[in-house]
Design an enzyme around this catalytic site. Structure first.
Site, PDB file in Angstrom:
ATOM      1  N   GLN A 170       0.852  -1.196   0.000  1.00 61.74           N
ATOM      2  CA  GLN A 170       0.000   0.000   0.000  1.00 61.74           C
ATOM      3  C   GLN A 170       0.887   1.244   0.000  1.00 61.74           C
ATOM      4  O   GLN A 170       1.613   1.493   0.970  1.00 61.74           O
ATOM      5  CB  GLN A 170      -0.921   0.036   1.217  1.00 61.74           C
ATOM      6  CG  GLN A 170      -1.884   1.234   1.118  1.00 61.74           C
ATOM      7  CD  GLN A 170      -2.750   1.444   2.335  1.00 61.74           C
ATOM      8  OE1 GLN A 170      -2.256   1.586   3.442  1.00 61.74           O
ATOM      9  NE2 GLN A 170      -4.058   1.488   2.127  1.00 61.74           N
ATOM     10  N   HIS A 213      -3.134   4.457  -1.683  1.00 57.19           N
ATOM     11  CA  HIS A 213      -3.959   4.778  -0.512  1.00 57.19           C
ATOM     12  C   HIS A 213      -4.596   6.150  -0.732  1.00 57.19           C
ATOM     13  O   HIS A 213      -3.976   7.177  -0.494  1.00 57.19           O
ATOM     14  CB  HIS A 213      -3.079   4.789   0.734  1.00 57.19           C
ATOM     15  CG  HIS A 213      -3.838   4.797   2.026  1.00 57.19           C
ATOM     16  ND1 HIS A 213      -5.214   4.934   2.097  1.00 57.19           N
ATOM     17  CD2 HIS A 213      -3.424   4.660   3.317  1.00 57.19           C
ATOM     18  CE1 HIS A 213      -5.592   4.889   3.361  1.00 57.19           C
ATOM     19  NE2 HIS A 213      -4.527   4.730   4.119  1.00 57.19           N
ATOM     20  N   ASN A 238      -8.847   7.490   4.100  1.00 56.32           N
ATOM     21  CA  ASN A 238      -8.467   7.773   5.497  1.00 56.32           C
ATOM     22  C   ASN A 238      -7.736   9.092   5.727  1.00 56.32           C
ATOM     23  O   ASN A 238      -6.958   9.216   6.683  1.00 56.32           O
ATOM     24  CB  ASN A 238      -7.630   6.614   6.064  1.00 56.32           C
ATOM     25  CG  ASN A 238      -8.406   5.307   6.071  1.00 56.32           C
ATOM     26  OD1 ASN A 238      -9.604   5.289   5.779  1.00 56.32           O
ATOM     27  ND2 ASN A 238      -7.761   4.204   6.380  1.00 56.32           N
ATOM     28  N   ARG A 240      -7.467   2.309  -2.914  1.00 55.20           N
ATOM     29  CA  ARG A 240      -8.385   2.285  -1.768  1.00 55.20           C
ATOM     30  C   ARG A 240      -8.956   3.680  -1.544  1.00 55.20           C
ATOM     31  O   ARG A 240      -8.198   4.660  -1.522  1.00 55.20           O
ATOM     32  CB  ARG A 240      -7.625   1.839  -0.512  1.00 55.20           C
ATOM     33  CG  ARG A 240      -8.525   1.615   0.686  1.00 55.20           C
ATOM     34  CD  ARG A 240      -7.770   1.148   1.927  1.00 55.20           C
ATOM     35  NE  ARG A 240      -8.525   0.080   2.591  1.00 55.20           N
ATOM     36  CZ  ARG A 240      -8.497  -0.176   3.901  1.00 55.20           C
ATOM     37  NH1 ARG A 240      -7.739   0.536   4.710  1.00 55.20           N
ATOM     38  NH2 ARG A 240      -9.200  -1.152   4.421  1.00 55.20           N
ATOM     39  N   GLY A 262      -9.292  -6.592   8.667  1.00 50.52           N
ATOM     40  CA  GLY A 262      -8.078  -6.057   9.272  1.00 50.52           C
ATOM     41  C   GLY A 262      -7.684  -6.760  10.552  1.00 50.52           C
ATOM     42  O   GLY A 262      -6.794  -7.612  10.584  1.00 50.52           O
ATOM     43  N   ARG A 263      -8.362  -6.383  11.662  1.00 52.67           N
ATOM     44  CA  ARG A 263      -7.936  -6.870  12.973  1.00 52.67           C
ATOM     45  C   ARG A 263      -8.020  -8.386  13.102  1.00 52.67           C
ATOM     46  O   ARG A 263      -7.250  -8.990  13.847  1.00 52.67           O
ATOM     47  CB  ARG A 263      -8.743  -6.151  14.060  1.00 52.67           C
ATOM     48  CG  ARG A 263      -8.297  -4.694  14.224  1.00 52.67           C
ATOM     49  CD  ARG A 263      -9.317  -3.845  14.904  1.00 52.67           C
ATOM     50  NE  ARG A 263     -10.495  -3.610  14.062  1.00 52.67           N
ATOM     51  CZ  ARG A 263     -11.524  -2.832  14.395  1.00 52.67           C
ATOM     52  NH1 ARG A 263     -11.517  -2.229  15.574  1.00 52.67           N
ATOM     53  NH2 ARG A 263     -12.533  -2.676  13.568  1.00 52.67           N
TER      54      ARG A 263
HETATM   55  C1  LIG Z   1      -3.468  -1.398  13.704  1.00 52.07           C
HETATM   56  C2  LIG Z   1      -4.171  -0.839  12.503  1.00 52.07           C
HETATM   57  C3  LIG Z   1      -3.428  -0.237  11.505  1.00 52.07           C
HETATM   58  C4  LIG Z   1      -4.052   0.240  10.326  1.00 52.07           C
HETATM   59  N1  LIG Z   1      -3.279   0.759   9.320  1.00 52.07           N
HETATM   60  C5  LIG Z   1      -3.836   1.063   8.124  1.00 52.07           C
HETATM   61  C6  LIG Z   1      -3.017   1.437   7.009  1.00 52.07           C
HETATM   62  O1  LIG Z   1      -1.778   1.460   7.066  1.00 52.07           O
HETATM   63  N2  LIG Z   1      -3.662   1.752   5.848  1.00 52.07           N
HETATM   64  C7  LIG Z   1      -5.028   1.712   5.725  1.00 52.07           C
HETATM   65  O2  LIG Z   1      -5.558   1.988   4.650  1.00 52.07           O
HETATM   66  N3  LIG Z   1      -5.818   1.341   6.769  1.00 52.07           N
HETATM   67  C8  LIG Z   1      -5.258   1.000   7.947  1.00 52.07           C
HETATM   68  N4  LIG Z   1      -6.048   0.541   8.975  1.00 52.07           N
HETATM   69  C9  LIG Z   1      -7.485   0.335   8.744  1.00 52.07           C
HETATM   70  C10 LIG Z   1      -7.746  -1.129   8.325  1.00 52.07           C
HETATM   71  O3  LIG Z   1      -7.210  -1.358   7.029  1.00 52.07           O
HETATM   72  C11 LIG Z   1      -9.259  -1.459   8.308  1.00 52.07           C
HETATM   73  O4  LIG Z   1      -9.906  -0.572   7.431  1.00 52.07           O
HETATM   74  C12 LIG Z   1      -9.879  -1.380   9.705  1.00 52.07           C
HETATM   75  O5  LIG Z   1      -9.076  -2.076  10.649  1.00 52.07           O
HETATM   76  C13 LIG Z   1     -11.310  -1.930   9.719  1.00 52.07           C
HETATM   77  O6  LIG Z   1     -11.337  -3.303   9.369  1.00 52.07           O
HETATM   78  P1  LIG Z   1     -11.522  -4.444  10.524  1.00 52.07           P
HETATM   79  O7  LIG Z   1     -12.779  -4.101  11.278  1.00 52.07           O
HETATM   80  O8  LIG Z   1     -11.619  -5.727   9.777  1.00 52.07           O
HETATM   81  O9  LIG Z   1     -10.315  -4.362  11.421  1.00 52.07           O
HETATM   82  C14 LIG Z   1      -5.454   0.116  10.168  1.00 52.07           C
HETATM   83  C15 LIG Z   1      -6.198  -0.486  11.202  1.00 52.07           C
HETATM   84  C16 LIG Z   1      -5.576  -0.963  12.334  1.00 52.07           C
HETATM   85  C17 LIG Z   1      -6.395  -1.666  13.393  1.00 52.07           C
END
Ligand SMILES: Cc1cc2nc3c(=O)[nH]c(=O)nc-3n(C[C@H](O)[C@H](O)[C@H](O)COP(=O)(O)O)c2cc1C
Length: 353
Positions: free
Chosen positions: A98, A172, A175, A224, A310-311
């Site tokens: 990304q 990216h 966000n 994204r 993600g998580r």
């Molecule tokens: C620890 C952490 C780091 C993240 N870093 C990024 C990132 O580098 N780029 C991005 O687009 N989203 C990032 N996100 C957002 C995740 O990609 C995702 O949209 C978000 O966690 C919701 O999905 P989930 O409910 O399955 O966790 C991050 C989320 C978490 C929890």
């Protein structure tokens, strides 16, 4: 019912299933902000995801938003990403990097540089630095003549991603980072051809995607977006017109995929799904359910092709196997999301362990 665990063809990539690991910033880059052996282990452990999208990775020094995020602008960083790509491919996985230019969501205490942005609009709030939390500072507005250089940084990073053996890149544009800062009328007050109307605000993102696609092939480039997302003090008033203009510009490029982040409160992604002519990835954002039944429903209803988690992947190296078998999931430990070495990174247990 579509089988989420059956293979899916994404461009030239054969994915082993329809579950995508979300980009997750983990702040564990090594010397020179290069990925380490530990990062290769972490990503390799998660190679059963259909596709891994890496943590946000800066295409240039000034694009770094947080301490110890990896870059893709030096040879040492390419060497680190080669370790990662090899570890994922050795286990049959697929991974794209990304490319995240943070724009105004950065700080001189992190980069030694004044952040750059479409306009000199200071974000509200504070950013984490190694000297503690610091208030955001006013970014420098990029001059029109500088924009080709910024596009060049994305192109160079994308070329480096390919030379590291990664399967492609994700831009990216979500966000609240640089690319969304161009899309949003709260952060883009420009009076040149990159501001002032939805079409103009979409222009820079389309130009970046076009140039990166020309350089490494559009089938290696995903993007994204988070329409109307407010993360990082951003606000959009002409969301529908802006993203319609964006997709009008992106559709002819034939990119690898469009990846939309949208919480459960709104359903704009359904309109984007209709407009988008290629593969669609959906993530429900921080407030949305990110479980198997949500993924199944989203794919079965036709609202997406691939579902991004993600998580769940952060805490479960074998998430795909656990979801397939209905096994219990490890809980993510928030304390170690953004630091901690191996703890909370490579030590989440797999079922087989
Ligand atoms: C620890 C952490 C780091 C993240 N870093 C990024 C990132 O580098 N780029 C991005 O687009 N989203 C990032 N996100 C957002 C995740 O990609 C995702 O949209 C978000 O966690 C919701 O999905 P989930 O409910 O399955 O966790 C991050 C989320 C978490 C929890």
């Amino acid at each position: 019912m579509t089988d989420l665990f059956a293979p899916f063809t994404l461009g030239k990539l054969e994915l082993s299933n329809r579950l995508v690991m979300a980009p997750l910033t983990r702040n564990r880059a090594g010397a020179g902000e290069a990925p380490t052996e530990l990062a290769a282990q972490y990503y390799g452990q998660r190679a059963t995801a259909g596709l891994i999208i890496s943590e946000g990775t800066q295409p240039s020094a000034v694009g770094q938003g947080y301490p110890h995020t990896p870059g893709l602008h030096t040879d040492a960083q390419v060497a680190g990403w080669t370790l990662v790509a090899d570890a994922v491919h050795a286990r049959g996985g697929r991974i794209v990097a990304q490319l995240m230019h943070s724009g105004r969501i950065s700080h001189p205490a992190i980069t030694g540089l004044q952040p750059v942005a479409p306009s000199a609009v200071t974000p509200a709030g504070e950013v984490y630095t190694e000297q503690g939390m610091k208030a955001f500072e006013q970014p420098r507005a990029l001059a029109t003549e500088e924009l080709p250089g910024v596009i060049g940084e994305f192109v160079d990073a994308a070329r480096r991603a390919v030379s590291a053996g990664l399967d492609g890149i994700e831009l990216h544009a979500a966000n609240g980072y640089l690319l969304q800062q161009f899309l949003s009328d709260s952060t883009n007050t420009r009076t040149d051809s990159y501001g002032g109307s939805p079409e103009n605000r979409a222009r820079f993102v389309i130009e970046v995607a076009t140039a990166v696609g020309d350089a490494i092939g559009p089938q290696r480039v995903g993007i994204r977006i988070s329409p109307a997302g407010t993360f990082n003090d951003i606000a959009e008033t002409e969301t529908e017109a802006t993203y319609t203009a964006l997709l009008d510009g992106l559709n002819p490029l034939g990119l690898l995929y469009l990846h939309v982040v949208e919480g459960p409160e709104t359903d704009f992604h359904l309109a984007l799904r209709k407009q988008w002519e290629g593969t669609f990835i959906f993530n429900t954002g921080f407030t949305g359910p990110s479980d198997l039944s949500t993924a199944q429903e989203a794919v079965d209803s036709g609202s997406t092709d691939l579902f991004c988690i993600g998580r769940g992947f952060l805490a479960n190296p074998d998430l795909v196997e656990r979801l397939r078998s209905g096994a219990e999931l490890n809980e993510p430990d928030m304390e170690t999301f953004y630091s901690g070495g191996a703890k909370g990174y490579t030590d989440y247990p797999a079922l087989s362990a």
